[in-house]
Design an enzyme around this catalytic site. Structure first.
Site, PDB file in Angstrom:
ATOM      1  CB  CYS A   1     108.351   9.073  24.155  1.00 27.11           C
ATOM      2  SG  CYS A   1     109.868   8.906  23.196  1.00 27.11           S
TER       3      CYS A   1
ATOM      4  CB  CYS B   1      71.411  41.619  11.235  1.00 24.07           C
ATOM      5  SG  CYS B   1      72.366  41.332   9.744  1.00 24.07           S
TER       6      CYS B   1
ATOM      7  CB  CYS C   1      76.217  38.477  11.329  1.00 26.23           C
ATOM      8  SG  CYS C   1      76.160  40.216  10.868  1.00 26.23           S
TER       9      CYS C   1
ATOM     10  CG  ASP D   1      44.008  21.837  38.685  1.00 30.66           C
ATOM     11  OD1 ASP D   1      43.017  21.098  38.635  1.00 30.66           O
ATOM     12  OD2 ASP D   1      44.850  21.800  39.598  1.00 30.66           O
TER      13      ASP D   1
END
Length: 763
Positions: free
Chosen positions: A22, A89, A92, A465
């Protein structure tokens, strides 16, 4: 699909195997499937491991196992990413999370409305997740399965048919057609447009969500119950139309990121032996040589090994001027080759390129909620149920108190139900943020989330910097002064003495001499004198080049003072000084212009931080037009300087290279790294990354943020005023049900279109 997922491997527990043959049957049957690379079935443990070319190829495995007479079952959960369409939106997204969260096979679910993506950890098959998502009214597709899903023409055709039925029913009232026929048309329109939201509403209620589908369905069914068939049909049709238009509009924001994904070509000309063969770019591993022809996009990060060309790096860094590239120079995936053919040695896998990291970080940024968005979501979660309960009370209490008819107050309650969904309000912030982040990404600016986008617009001070940020970070010759002879003769001597030195100052002098076309003499008996300079013999005469200390004890004295902010290199012999060459770290061409532009963007303080001495700091600060500077700082002193600005009441950003300035970047309200395209560290450490190695895009970042904040405020106030106006019109009886729907969907659409303007902001 179930099992342990690692790369493209999946492990299944297999039932019904009664002998080793099998296992062989399964291996053969599954192994013949498309894109399945390897199948190993262990009869003793009842496990099957499947290796596939991609995750999409694993989708049909379970069905195939069943066809072969066996059954596959999960070992443990997997986290997969799905594209979701149909969300208009944030509520949902919440409904999907709640619904999937109730499924026994789902351990964890996270839905991002902004990016349209859903991450689910589950033990069942992706097909089951897709089916459950469809139940609640949305379409999901595995990210690995290919293109993002889009709403098909079929939905549009149903929408048109529904609209025609409403028009037919309405026309019937003017042509003496029996009212039953008009009602039939309206009912048909309601079924066509309303079936999907009603089905979604059922599952929303089941998962204890109160979203727009629930409210619209209740309003439409309620309208039908009181005989307002035209109103009910119009409600569902306008709702469906609004969804289509909103989804199309929102897709524009998502396309801004998907456009990045299309920058790198999927295939590359790969060198195999002496030939170049076209292969998938993902197959080109580091060390592979690829060929890029003129006009083609570069498929992978790499280093030029042969050829010269100019490269348009705008897709990655936002720089408008092409950059010349030759052997030894780095190139990035997604950039465009100019006039020359290049052979490039690949340095990174396709998933590790600068472009891939940008896409990943931008997608992550989209999924992070900004403070405004988080506040509105909390507000909506309270507002909606309160208004829903209020609507129910309005339907019941006034008629019980004999203040009007049941039909009259039921209708007002239905109107209030529609207004209860704060769709426009909830959508006002995320669409604006996604649009702004998409715009920034296309302009070579990586903003890592809505929080930093919002903060950037409120900045009042920016600290820079000096070395490598305001300046080029490498010394350059500023002027040459000959005491005896000509400048060309002085340069020729310096060229000969400094040519073999690896010191940065020596390199700058030799490069300057070479560019000026200086003759290079041959220096013999060349010797480095540590900390002082060099000496060498030219035509039998010993020459020296170095600092003042080099000439101490010789028969000469240097009377002239060093130029402030410059390093002086003196050239001479034992008896005399021939001249001097001044070297300094020069200011970037873009620095002063960028800082002037920032002053017009509301930045009140621009501060330079440097470890250099006072003289050098003062000179560079003057050239850069910063308002203040701090000199002779250690790395920890830069942190103190940033904190001082914050104590003065400034919202402060720190701009550095992302490596040496990490403590100051972390201490600032926003850390901004420059030159991110070339350094992974910069991408990882900063909140905002300027991909180019200059400050050109910093003013655009501030402009974009301020514009985003303005649009977010406009959207919020507009949404609130529309709701307030609709509420005010309910009780006098001026508002109809279809007007309530139109006010909600119309407001949402206007808010989206207003936010989409951010995609086109140029300055």
């Amino acid at each position: 699909m179930n099992g342990e997922f690692s790369g493209e491997k999946m492990v299944y527990l297999v039932d019904r195997m009664d002998c080793p043959s099998c296992a062989r049957s399964l291996e053969k049957g599954i192994g013949q499937m498309k894109d399945i690379l390897d199948v190993k079935v262990n009869y003793s443990t009842a496990k099957m491991q499947v290796t596939a070319a991609n995750e999409a190829a694993l989708l049909p495995v379970e069905n195939q196992v069943e066809k072969l007479g066996f059954k596959a079952q999960a070992v443990q959960g997997n986290t997969r990413t799905y594209h979701v369409t149909g969300m208009d939106c944030g509520s949902c997204a919440k409904s999907i999370e709640n619904h999937l969260g109730l499924q026994p096979a789902v351990q964890k679910v996270s839905v991002s409305f902004a990016s349209g993506k859903m991450k689910v950890e589950h033990t069942n098959s992706p097909g089951e997740i897709i089916k459950e998502t469809a139940k609640i009214g949305f379409k999901a597709e595995l990210e690995e399965a290919g293109e993002n899903p889009v709403s098909g023409r079929k939905d549009h055709l149903w929408l048109i048919l529904s609209g025609l039925l409403i028009a037919a029913g309405f026309a019937g009232t003017y042509f003496d057609i029996p009212a039953a026929f008009s009602i039939l048309f309206y009912a048909g329109a309601m079924v066509i447009s309303g079936l999907k939201p009603v089905k979604a509403a059922f599952y929303s209620i089941k998962s204890r969500s109160l979203d727009m589908n629930v409210l619209m369905s209740a309003a439409a069914i309620g309208a039908a119950l009181i005989g307002e068939w035209l109103e009910g049909a119009t409600v569902v049709w306008l709702f469906a139309l609004g969804n289509v238009l909103q989804n199309k509009s929102i897709e524009q924001t998502r396309k801004s990121i998907r456009g990045l994904m299309d920058l790198a070509p999927p295939e590359a000309w790969v060198k195999i032996g002496t030939e170049f063969v076209k292969k998938a770019a993902a197959e080109a591993v580091p060390g592979t040589i690829i060929l890029v022809k003129p006009g083609d996009k570069i498929p992978l990060d790499g280093e030029v090994v042969k050829g010269t060309s100019s490269i348009n790096q705008a897709p990655i860094t936002g720089e408008s001027i092409p950059i010349d590239k030759a052997a030894g120079d780095s190139v990035f995936a997604g950039t465009i080759n100019g006039h020359g053919t290049l052979e490039i040695k690949v340095t990174k896998h396709s998933e590790d390129t600068a472009l891939a990291k940008i896409i990943h970080l931008v997608e992550e940024a989209q999924e992070q909620k900004a403070p405004t968005e988080a506040f509105i979501d909390k507000f909506a979660a309270i507002y909606t149920p309160i208004v829903f309960v209020l609507a129910l009370l309005i339907m019941v209490l006034p008629p019980l108190l004999s203040l009007g008819t049941w039909g009259e107050w039921f209708y007002k309650g239905l109107e209030l139900l529609v207004i209860a969904c704060p769709c426009a309000l909830v959508i006002s912030t995320p669409v604006a943020i996604v649009s702004a982040i998409g715009n920034a990404a296309r302009n070579g600016i990586l903003i890592k989330g809505g929080t930093f986008l919002e903060k950037a617009g409120a900045l009042t001070a920016i600290a820079f910097d000096k070395t490598g940020t305001l300046t080029e970070g490498r010394p350059a010759v500023t002027h040459v002064k000959a005491e005896e002879g000509t400048q060309d003769e002085l340069l020729a001597i310096a060229y000969a003495l400094e040519h073999d030195s690896t010191h940065p100052i020596a390199k700058s002098i030799t490069e300057f001499a070479r560019q000026r076309g200086a003759v290079r003499f041959t220096a013999e008996n060349h010797r480095n004198i540590a900390g002082r300079g060099v000496q060498g013999e030219i035509d039998g005469m010993v020459y020296f080049a170095g600092n003042r200390a080099l000439f101490e004890g010789k028969k000469v004295s240097i009377e002239a003072p060093d130029e402030e902010g410059e390093t002086m290199i003196w050239i001479g012999t034992e008896e005399k000084i021939l001249g001097s060459i001044a070297v300094s770290d020069t200011i970037r061409d873009s620095a002063a212009a960028a800082i002037r532009a920032l002053a017009g963007k509301g930045i009140r303080e621009t501060i330079m931080l440097t470890g250099d001495n006072e003289g050098t700091a003062k000179k560079i600060a003057s050239e850069a037009h910063v308002t203040r500077y701090f000199a002779e700082l250690l790395p920890e002193d830069k942190v103190t300087a940033v904190q001082k600005l914050q104590q003065e009441g400034h919202l402060t950003a720190m701009v550095g290279d992302g490596i040496n300035d990490a403590p100051a970047l972390a201490a600032a309200d926003i850390g901004i790294a420059m030159g991110g395209a070339g350094t992974d560290t910069a991408m990882e450490t900063a909140d905002i990354v300027l991909m180019a190695d200059n400050l050109d895009k910093l003013p655009h970042t501030i402009s974009l943020s301020k514009k985003a904040l303005r649009i977010i405020k406009q959207n919020i106030w507009f949404s609130i005023l529309i709701k307030a106006a609709a509420l005010a019109l309910i009780f006098p009886g001026y508002l109809t049900l279809w007007m309530a729907v139109l006010s909600d969907t119309g407001a949402a659409l206007i808010v989206i279109l207003n936010a989409l303007r951010l995609l086109k902001v140029k300055d």
